[in-house]
Motif scaffolding. Structure first.
Motif, PDB file in Angstrom:
ATOM      1  N   PRO A 251       0.825  -1.203   0.000  1.00  0.00           N
ATOM      2  CA  PRO A 251       0.000   0.000   0.000  1.00  0.00           C
ATOM      3  C   PRO A 251       0.864   1.259   0.000  1.00  0.00           C
ATOM      4  O   PRO A 251       1.544   1.548   0.974  1.00  0.00           O
ATOM      5  N   LEU A 252       0.852   1.963  -1.112  1.00  0.00           N
ATOM      6  CA  LEU A 252       1.616   3.194  -1.253  1.00  0.00           C
ATOM      7  C   LEU A 252       0.642   4.367  -1.217  1.00  0.00           C
ATOM      8  O   LEU A 252      -0.351   4.377  -1.945  1.00  0.00           O
ATOM      9  N   TYR A 253       0.922   5.351  -0.385  1.00  0.00           N
ATOM     10  CA  TYR A 253      -0.019   6.451  -0.198  1.00  0.00           C
ATOM     11  C   TYR A 253       0.176   7.548  -1.239  1.00  0.00           C
ATOM     12  O   TYR A 253       1.299   7.906  -1.587  1.00  0.00           O
ATOM     13  N   SER A 254      -0.951   8.058  -1.718  1.00  0.00           N
ATOM     14  CA  SER A 254      -0.972   9.229  -2.579  1.00  0.00           C
ATOM     15  C   SER A 254      -1.936  10.227  -1.950  1.00  0.00           C
ATOM     16  O   SER A 254      -3.015   9.844  -1.485  1.00  0.00           O
ATOM     17  N   LEU A 255      -1.556  11.499  -1.904  1.00  0.00           N
ATOM     18  CA  LEU A 255      -2.341  12.516  -1.213  1.00  0.00           C
ATOM     19  C   LEU A 255      -2.770  13.611  -2.179  1.00  0.00           C
ATOM     20  O   LEU A 255      -2.121  13.827  -3.214  1.00  0.00           O
TER      21      LEU A 255
END
Length: 454
Positions: A251-255
């Motif tokens: 799970p890689l976060y993008s904001l």
């Protein structure tokens, strides 16, 4: 904002406009049987249900969702319905042959139009406008990259064009690459509208029903067991929190941030038309769109990976990253320097070890995911493909090279933590390196085998 309304600007906008109050649907009320049980109420699961129902309206379909439909990436993303695929055409050709790569590119281009067609058929108002993507080249290195991408695009059937920079482009733009193969979408309106259309057609969507495990013939949830001849796993980044898939996906976060609606005078200086999305050629990805109500919705990477693939609501909001996004947006379009930021949000996307999305089917259990942020359109292609596979129909979609692809598992901790965050640092360094040297980044070249571009 609290509750589901606070998850993203897109979900909040649905409530504010009176289109959807986000009230959860009833959970599963005990054991039941179905022809197909789908785990995950995002776009992958719902498109699969849509095309299964289209192919055979007699099928009994149950979708189980931990939260509400559209809670995950489907209701939080940048709203790009694009022909982007996380693995490059060159890489697909190297592994599967040129014809396979051409077929994959054609399928992705067709999918952009299919999303619009299917949304109209389902009577979903999701602000779909196919305006293409504007890609700014803002340095000599980026300009060379833009020209090279445009020059090679026709090799794969893509129709990209290049023009010199002009007044009204982003700051310091030397050139602009443009592709017609992208539509601006309000993603939460799409996924929530699709859920409502399915429910109206008799598909059961059980929200607040977390899946615990699955096997051929059954899905075990905290609210009961669904016995089904076919099981589809559509959990994307949240698969990292499930025992059976925790090593399959990272799970890689993008904001993201969104401005208040901007006046016409600001849009004259920004130069983006309705329906257009935008980015540039930096390595630490940014992306944006002009929303239907004249805001700039702008996002990017930069949030770190968390130990053990941990996913919690607190990771959705990182002030340092939001500040970086605001600086980057003002750098691109100085006219928005004083524009209020009304919404900040984020969430995890799913990254497979080789950065190649996939669709699988073993005769009783199927899955799709690993979109690496390119999922708004790719989920539709996945849903159509899974529907064909589940129904045992052989089509050009079931022959695409991502069908049956199996990515390696991610390494155990601490290697996963060290590698994922080192990759993030290297991406940032690649941009710094290019600014300092004026040459294509060596760091980016070394990272290419890890990101599907080898």
């Amino acid at each position: 904002m609290t509750g589901y309304r606070g998850v993203s600007f897109w979900l909040d906008q649905l409530v504010a406009s009176g289109r959807d109050d986000l009230t959860p649907r009833p959970p599963l009320d005990g054991d039941r049987s179905a022809d197909v049980c789908i785990i995950g109420g995002g776009l992958t699961g719902l498109w699969t249900a849509w095309y299964l129902h289209q192919g055979d309206p007699s099928l009994q379909i149950v979708v189980v969702e931990r939260e509400i439909a559209g809670f995950g990436a489907s209701g939080r993303n940048g709203g790009w319905c694009s022909a982007l695929f996380p693995r490059s055409a060159e890489s697909i050709a190297q592994h599967d042959g040129r014809e396979a790569a051409l077929a994959m590119r054609a399928a992705m281009r067709d999918t952009v139009d299919e999303v619009g067609r299917a949304a109209a058929e389902a009577d979903i108002d999701c602000d779909y406008v196919k305006g293409g993507t504007v890609l700014y080249a803002r340095s000599e290195v980026q300009d060379r990259a833009a020209r090279a991408e445009v020059a090679s695009s026709s090799d794969w059937g893509d129709d990209m064009t290049y023009r010199d920079g002009r007044r009204g482009d982003a700051t310091d733009t030397l050139g602009v690459a443009w592709t017609p193969d992208c539509a601006r979408v309000q993603p939460a309106a799409l996924v929530r509208g699709l859920a409502a259309a399915l429910e109206a057609r008799g598909v059961v969507i059980a929200e607040h029903t977390p899946a615990v495990s699955w096997a051929p013939g059954r899905v075990v949830t905290t609210r009961g067991t669904v016995s089904a001849g076919a099981v589809v796993v559509a959990t994307e980044g949240y698969g990292a929190s499930l025992e059976q898939t925790k090593r399959r996906i990272l799970p890689l976060y993008s904001l993201m941030i969104a401005t208040a609606p901007l006046p016409a005078s600001a849009w004259e200086r920004i130069g983006l038309e309705h329906g257009q999305t935008f980015s540039d050629y930096r390595h630490l990805l940014v992306y944006g769109q002009r929303t239907a109500d004249d805001r700039l919705a702008f996002g990017g990477r930069g949030a770190r990976y968390h130990w053990g693939s941990s996913i919690t609501p607190g990771y959705d909001r990182v002030p340092r990253v939001f500040q970086h996004l605001r600086r980057s947006l003002v750098e691109l379009f100085p006219v928005v320097a004083d524009a209020p930021i009304t919404h900040t949000w984020g969430g995890p996307l799913g990254v497979p070890r080789d950065w190649c999305a996939s669709v699988t089917w073993d005769g009783s259990v199927g899955s799709a995911g690993g979109y690496v942020g390119d999922g708004l359109s790719t989920t539709n292609l996945a849903g159509r493909t899974l529907a064909d596979l589940v129904r045992g129909v052989s089509t050009p979609l079931t022959a695409l090279p991502w069908v049956g692809h199996r990515s390696p598992d991610w390494e155990p901790e601490p290697l996963r933590f060290l590698g994922a965050n080192a990759g993030l640092v290297a991406t940032d360094l690649a941009d710094r390196e290019e600014r300092l040297t004026g040459r294509a980044s060596l760091a980016a070249r070394l990272m290419a085998p890890l990101t599907g571009d080898h």
